[in-house]
Design an enzyme around this catalytic site. Sequence first.
Site, PDB file in Angstrom:
ATOM      1  CG  ASP A  98     -36.191 -17.844   2.844  1.00 31.88           C
ATOM      2  OD1 ASP A  98     -36.091 -16.697   2.364  1.00 31.88           O
ATOM      3  OD2 ASP A  98     -36.086 -18.894   2.177  1.00 31.88           O
ATOM      4  CG  ASP A 200     -33.334 -20.552  -1.265  1.00 27.85           C
ATOM      5  OD1 ASP A 200     -32.241 -21.138  -1.376  1.00 27.85           O
ATOM      6  OD2 ASP A 200     -33.555 -19.407  -1.712  1.00 27.85           O
ATOM      7  CD  GLU A 242     -35.488 -18.538  -5.356  1.00 26.47           C
ATOM      8  OE1 GLU A 242     -34.899 -17.504  -5.748  1.00 26.47           O
ATOM      9  OE2 GLU A 242     -34.951 -19.389  -4.605  1.00 26.47           O
ATOM     10  CG  HIS A 316     -33.572 -11.689  -0.931  1.00 20.23           C
ATOM     11  ND1 HIS A 316     -34.759 -12.340  -1.260  1.00 20.23           N
ATOM     12  CD2 HIS A 316     -32.628 -12.644  -0.944  1.00 20.23           C
ATOM     13  CE1 HIS A 316     -34.515 -13.621  -1.431  1.00 20.23           C
ATOM     14  NE2 HIS A 316     -33.229 -13.846  -1.271  1.00 20.23           N
ATOM     15  CG  ASP A 317     -32.155 -13.301  -4.686  1.00 16.02           C
ATOM     16  OD1 ASP A 317     -32.805 -14.363  -4.715  1.00 16.02           O
ATOM     17  OD2 ASP A 317     -31.277 -13.056  -3.846  1.00 16.02           O
TER      18      ASP A 317
HETATM   19  O1  TEU Z   1     -31.989 -17.512  -5.126  1.00 14.80           O
HETATM   20  C1  TEU Z   1     -31.794 -18.354  -6.226  1.00 14.80           C
HETATM   21  C2  TEU Z   1     -31.032 -17.685  -7.338  1.00 14.80           C
HETATM   22  O2  TEU Z   1     -30.693 -18.296  -8.296  1.00 14.80           O
HETATM   23  C3  TEU Z   1     -30.663 -16.303  -7.174  1.00 14.80           C
HETATM   24  O3  TEU Z   1     -29.952 -16.331  -6.106  1.00 14.80           O
HETATM   25  C4  TEU Z   1     -29.675 -15.727  -8.079  1.00 14.80           C
HETATM   26  O4  TEU Z   1     -29.233 -14.587  -7.523  1.00 14.80           O
HETATM   27  C5  TEU Z   1     -30.163 -15.314  -9.323  1.00 14.80           C
HETATM   28  O5  TEU Z   1     -29.116 -14.824 -10.080  1.00 14.80           O
HETATM   29  C6  TEU Z   1     -31.161 -14.230  -9.106  1.00 14.80           C
HETATM   30  O6  TEU Z   1     -30.835 -13.099  -9.621  1.00 14.80           O
HETATM   31  C7  TEU Z   1     -32.160 -18.105  -3.859  1.00 14.80           C
HETATM   32  C8  TEU Z   1     -32.178 -17.003  -2.813  1.00 14.80           C
HETATM   33  O7  TEU Z   1     -33.247 -16.142  -3.074  1.00 14.80           O
HETATM   34  C9  TEU Z   1     -30.849 -16.288  -2.911  1.00 14.80           C
HETATM   35  O8  TEU Z   1     -30.789 -15.153  -2.088  1.00 14.80           O
HETATM   36  C10 TEU Z   1     -29.757 -17.261  -2.539  1.00 14.80           C
HETATM   37  O9  TEU Z   1     -28.524 -16.648  -2.767  1.00 14.80           O
HETATM   38  C11 TEU Z   1     -29.849 -18.526  -3.376  1.00 14.80           C
HETATM   39  O10 TEU Z   1     -31.165 -19.017  -3.541  1.00 14.80           O
HETATM   40  C12 TEU Z   1     -29.090 -19.654  -2.703  1.00 14.80           C
HETATM   41  O11 TEU Z   1     -29.735 -19.981  -1.497  1.00 14.80           O
END
Ligand code: TEU
Length: 546
Positions: A98, A200, A242, A316-317
């Site tokens: 990542d 990311d 992403e 994971h989000d």
């Molecule tokens: O995620 C980007 C992001 O905008 C999401 O985190 C956010 O939660 C959105 O509301 C999704 O539901 C990436 C990573 O995947 C995330 O885990 C990190 O928190 C974020 O970037 C910052 O690095």
Amino acid sequence: MQQYWWQSTVVYQVYPRSFNDTNRDGIGDLPGIIEKLDYLQELGIGAIWLSPVYQSPNEDNGYDISDYQAVMAEFGDMADLERLIAEAKQRGIRIIMDLVVNHTSDEHGWFVEARQSKANPYRDYYVWADPAADGGVPNQLQSTFSGSAWQYDDTSQQYYLHLFSQKQPDLNWQNPQMRQAIYDMMNFWIDKGIGGFRLDVIDLIGKQPAQGITGNGPELHHYLQEMNQATFGNRDLLTVGETWGATPAIAKLYSAPERHELSMVFQFEHVGLDEQPGKSKWDLQALRISELKRVFAKWQTELGDQGWNSLFWNNHDLPRIISRWGNDGQYRVKSGKMLAILLHMLKGTPYIYQGEEIGMTNRVVHDISEVADVESRRMYAERLANGYSPADILHSINVKGRDNARTPMQWDATEQAGFTTGQPWLAVNPNYATINVAAALVDPDSLFYTYQKLIRLRQNNPIMVWGSFELLATAESVFAYKRRYQNETWLVVNNFSNEPQQIDLPAEKVETVIIQNDETELTSLANLQLTPWQSFVVKVAESDDN
Ligand code: TEU
Ligand code: CA
């Protein structure tokens, strides 16, 4: 389109903190992942996307990195990671790291230096701005984790930008020295034999904060082409960006091979279909299957062969898909199989998130003290201050909160689901006694074996990788489409509801049943009564109107 290994592979995402703990501290670790490689090989996946394992103060569970070339002590050390890469390679599995380079941790050496003074050589590695005339924030840019995206720094009386938490200051990609430092770090990992990168929030690195531009900034694709040339270009690696703001046209900019940027992107249009338009994910609305069909059909057809799709329900989000759009009660396994078959029969690279293959579900919390995720906790505080009731806010968190994806992996029915013999950092979902890997492996009819079969089908059937896509007109809750490749046609039919549904395809001559999630006899598809969540794929005779 040129052929690459990642077009016919299936990727498994591991969230290390919640995967498998081997030293009783309640936190998953690298030796724990090595311990489960045989299980992942049995599943059949070809690559592991490893959420961040770098040194981090864990403000955002590793997405706030303080040293890109050091392993987080809780997870193990560099030798453990090198062993994981080697052991995985022996099993035909590549490790996708990542890459979190939109921001660092505020405890990263670069930022510790940068905030010393305006003259510090690392100052311009970050984004600083003077206060507005009223002494307040430079502009109204907001953080994804609630509140302003600007944090005041007493030492230099300037603000720094953080599109996520204030402990995640944004890097200044307009600085060529900073970019070169990132490329050197990426080559450090490439030289260790990794299989690629997940990038990311990569659509934010072209930001122009002074103009209020964050996503898809003017220099974005220039930076990605520069990055490609300087690091993973021509190294046969999988790179997936992403990109929350991508459209099919933008996705082609990223993933058209001749542009030398990325292999593919994660786009999130389907993920936003159960939130009120123009509002946030916490403002819930029911999913309309016709909308899901429209969005999937668009992405399946508009990328054509100029770009490449990624396919996912979970990460994971995101909340667990069976709880979100399936039925995690009476039809947990059956709806889980439908969701798997529907997704894996599409064109693109599928991603399985840990626990998805055994049908793990969301968990329910009754108090904010049970919530670990920084995003949910900050949203709770902000909405409470704006007069929302705790119950309403907690309901949104139970439906959409990221902790739903982060409860420990459920390996067996022993205490703490076999994840740890210590106290888990986040409570195990109480349904682990029935939903766990051990139970799935001894049940030939479990969801695990549906995923295993879908992965094998993709390895042996180019129609799944290269076939064209055509959505069929059906009832609202029936999602049916055809894949065609050379002189072969597969028909994919899914009942996306708790109720029986009708489908009438009298002309279709079923030649072979490829996969199905119940015992229905499928010789004729005329006036077929679909049972709740029924799903099947059949090879049908090629007929000229076909
Ligand atoms: O995620 C980007 C992001 O905008 C999401 O985190 C956010 O939660 C959105 O509301 C999704 O539901 C990436 C990573 O995947 C995330 O885990 C990190 O928190 C974020 O970037 C910052 O690095
Ligand atoms: Ca541990």
